[in-house]
Design a protein around this motif. Structure first.
Motif, PDB file in Angstrom:
ATOM      1  N   MET A   1       0.788  -1.212  -0.095  1.00 18.36           N
ATOM      2  CA  MET A   1       0.052  -0.051  -0.089  1.00 18.36           C
ATOM      3  C   MET A   1       0.627   1.300   0.024  1.00 18.36           C
ATOM      4  O   MET A   1       0.586   2.419  -0.597  1.00 18.36           O
ATOM      5  CB  MET A   1      -1.065  -0.120   1.263  1.00 18.36           C
ATOM      6  N   CYS A   2       1.944   1.250   0.380  1.00 19.22           N
ATOM      7  CA  CYS A   2       2.955   2.204   0.578  1.00 19.22           C
ATOM      8  C   CYS A   2       3.436   2.783  -0.537  1.00 19.22           C
ATOM      9  O   CYS A   2       3.458   3.879  -1.145  1.00 19.22           O
ATOM     10  CB  CYS A   2       4.068   2.098   1.476  1.00 19.22           C
ATOM     11  N   ASP A   3       3.671   1.740  -1.544  1.00 15.33           N
ATOM     12  CA  ASP A   3       4.023   2.008  -2.978  1.00 15.33           C
ATOM     13  C   ASP A   3       3.227   3.172  -3.713  1.00 15.33           C
ATOM     14  O   ASP A   3       3.504   3.870  -4.318  1.00 15.33           O
ATOM     15  CB  ASP A   3       4.252   0.660  -3.722  1.00 15.33           C
ATOM     16  N   ASN A   4       1.881   2.934  -3.440  1.00  9.78           N
ATOM     17  CA  ASN A   4       0.782   3.591  -4.215  1.00  9.78           C
ATOM     18  C   ASN A   4       0.813   4.977  -3.985  1.00  9.78           C
ATOM     19  O   ASN A   4       0.448   5.870  -4.682  1.00  9.78           O
ATOM     20  CB  ASN A   4      -0.649   3.165  -3.325  1.00  9.78           C
ATOM     21  N   LEU A   5       1.378   5.383  -2.736  1.00 10.79           N
ATOM     22  CA  LEU A   5       1.647   6.909  -2.594  1.00 10.79           C
ATOM     23  C   LEU A   5       2.444   7.707  -3.445  1.00 10.79           C
ATOM     24  O   LEU A   5       2.528   8.871  -3.478  1.00 10.79           O
ATOM     25  CB  LEU A   5       2.313   7.000  -0.854  1.00 10.79           C
ATOM     26  N   GLN A   6       3.230   6.978  -4.161  1.00  8.61           N
ATOM     27  CA  GLN A   6       4.112   7.795  -5.091  1.00  8.61           C
ATOM     28  C   GLN A   6       3.563   8.327  -6.240  1.00  8.61           C
ATOM     29  O   GLN A   6       4.090   9.307  -6.916  1.00  8.61           O
ATOM     30  CB  GLN A   6       4.977   6.589  -5.940  1.00  8.61           C
ATOM     31  N   GLY A   7       2.262   7.939  -6.377  1.00 11.36           N
ATOM     32  CA  GLY A   7       1.502   8.698  -7.251  1.00 11.36           C
ATOM     33  C   GLY A   7       0.434   9.753  -6.925  1.00 11.36           C
ATOM     34  O   GLY A   7      -0.146  10.199  -8.063  1.00 11.36           O
ATOM     35  N   ILE A   8       0.144   9.634  -5.868  1.00  8.60           N
ATOM     36  CA  ILE A   8      -1.098  10.501  -5.393  1.00  8.60           C
ATOM     37  C   ILE A   8      -0.833  12.111  -5.628  1.00  8.60           C
ATOM     38  O   ILE A   8      -1.920  12.963  -5.338  1.00  8.60           O
ATOM     39  CB  ILE A   8      -1.129  10.229  -4.015  1.00  8.60           C
ATOM     40  N   HIS A   9       0.274  12.494  -6.025  1.00 10.46           N
ATOM     41  CA  HIS A   9       0.351  14.106  -6.297  1.00 10.46           C
ATOM     42  C   HIS A   9      -0.132  14.398  -7.631  1.00 10.46           C
ATOM     43  O   HIS A   9      -0.190  15.479  -8.090  1.00 10.46           O
ATOM     44  CB  HIS A   9       1.753  14.383  -6.272  1.00 10.46           C
ATOM     45  N   ASP A  10      -0.338  13.285  -8.709  1.00 11.81           N
ATOM     46  CA  ASP A  10      -0.656  13.397 -10.121  1.00 11.81           C
ATOM     47  C   ASP A  10      -2.153  13.281 -10.216  1.00 11.81           C
ATOM     48  O   ASP A  10      -2.685  12.237  -9.851  1.00 11.81           O
ATOM     49  CB  ASP A  10       0.244  12.381 -11.128  1.00 11.81           C
ATOM     50  N   PRO A  11      -2.797  14.386 -10.582  1.00 18.66           N
ATOM     51  CA  PRO A  11      -4.453  13.875 -10.751  1.00 18.66           C
ATOM     52  C   PRO A  11      -4.728  13.198 -11.845  1.00 18.66           C
ATOM     53  O   PRO A  11      -5.817  12.886 -11.715  1.00 18.66           O
ATOM     54  CB  PRO A  11      -4.870  15.585 -11.252  1.00 18.66           C
ATOM     55  N   LEU A  12      -3.831  12.620 -12.558  1.00 17.29           N
ATOM     56  CA  LEU A  12      -4.221  11.593 -13.682  1.00 17.29           C
ATOM     57  C   LEU A  12      -3.839  10.280 -13.241  1.00 17.29           C
ATOM     58  O   LEU A  12      -4.096   9.163 -13.895  1.00 17.29           O
ATOM     59  CB  LEU A  12      -3.405  11.859 -14.799  1.00 17.29           C
ATOM     60  N   TYR A  13      -3.310  10.098 -12.017  1.00 10.66           N
ATOM     61  CA  TYR A  13      -2.813   8.746 -11.395  1.00 10.66           C
ATOM     62  C   TYR A  13      -4.205   8.078 -10.751  1.00 10.66           C
ATOM     63  O   TYR A  13      -5.185   8.567 -10.371  1.00 10.66           O
ATOM     64  CB  TYR A  13      -1.914   9.153 -10.192  1.00 10.66           C
ATOM     65  N   PHE A  14      -4.249   6.741 -11.396  1.00 11.82           N
ATOM     66  CA  PHE A  14      -5.391   6.013 -11.053  1.00 11.82           C
ATOM     67  C   PHE A  14      -4.869   4.515 -10.813  1.00 11.82           C
ATOM     68  O   PHE A  14      -4.056   3.835 -11.776  1.00 11.82           O
ATOM     69  CB  PHE A  14      -6.462   5.818 -12.292  1.00 11.82           C
ATOM     70  N   SER A  15      -5.016   4.067  -9.490  1.00 13.08           N
ATOM     71  CA  SER A  15      -4.588   2.669  -9.303  1.00 13.08           C
ATOM     72  C   SER A  15      -5.649   1.841  -8.638  1.00 13.08           C
ATOM     73  O   SER A  15      -6.713   2.261  -8.366  1.00 13.08           O
ATOM     74  CB  SER A  15      -3.444   2.659  -8.140  1.00 13.08           C
TER      75      SER A  15
END
Length: 171
Positions: A1-15
């Motif tokens: 779940m921590c790995d997912n935090l790498q993209g949360i700054h980008d509004p286009l990020y979807f996981s």
């Protein structure tokens, strides 16, 4: 779940995190994720920041930037078909040994996005020699199917050429 935090700054990020059943999501992964991600969603007064919200019905967490993380079930091949047309920046297969090769291939084809973040697939699993995924991990296991420590933490790249799987270990 921590790995997912790498993209949360980008509004286009979807996981998307995939489990086999809704019960598995509701009883563990969803509860743990909300608890872990809450500090990234609220201010010191506990109010949601920016576009942040939690949607219990769709099991989606939206971060302040607009980045989203969803939790979906993947029990049958038909469940994978529901994801056609979707662009997923990061795919997380929980207990990947329970996924079919068809499910993996369909979702792998969805692993594309305009987000300015490294795309990828992460899997958790217990090696099962009856699963298609076993051939992906076998080179990193000893004769008793335990991880080879010297290969632990190494990045792995996989390429399929003419139906044959090849792997490269780096780092």
């Amino acid at each position: 779940m921590c790995d997912n935090l790498q993209g949360i700054h980008d509004p286009l990020y979807f996981s998307v995190f995939f489990r086999s059943t809704v019960t598995e999501i509701d009883k563990g992964l969803w509860v743990d994720s909300k608890r872990m991600y809450m500090p990234y969603l609220v201010d010191t007064d506990g109010k949601f920041v920016g576009k942040a919200k939690i949607n219990e019905q769709t099991k989606t967490i939206t971060f302040p930037s607009g980045a989203r993380t969803s939790f979906g079930y993947l029990s049958t091949d038909k469940d994978a078909d529901a994801w056609y047309g979707v662009e997923i920046t990061k795919i997380y297969f929980e207990e990947a040994q329970y996924r079919s090769e068809y499910q993996f291939e369909v979702l792998k084809s969805r692993n594309r996005s305009m987000a300015n973040v490294r795309k990828g697939i992460r899997c958790t699993l217990n090696p099962d020699n009856l699963s298609f995924i076993y051939k992906w991990v076998k080179p990193f296991l000893d004769e008793d199917d335990f991880p080879i420590r010297s290969l632990s933490g190494k990045r792995r790249y996989y390429v399929i050429v003419d139906g044959e799987l090849y792997h490269i270990v780096t780092g």
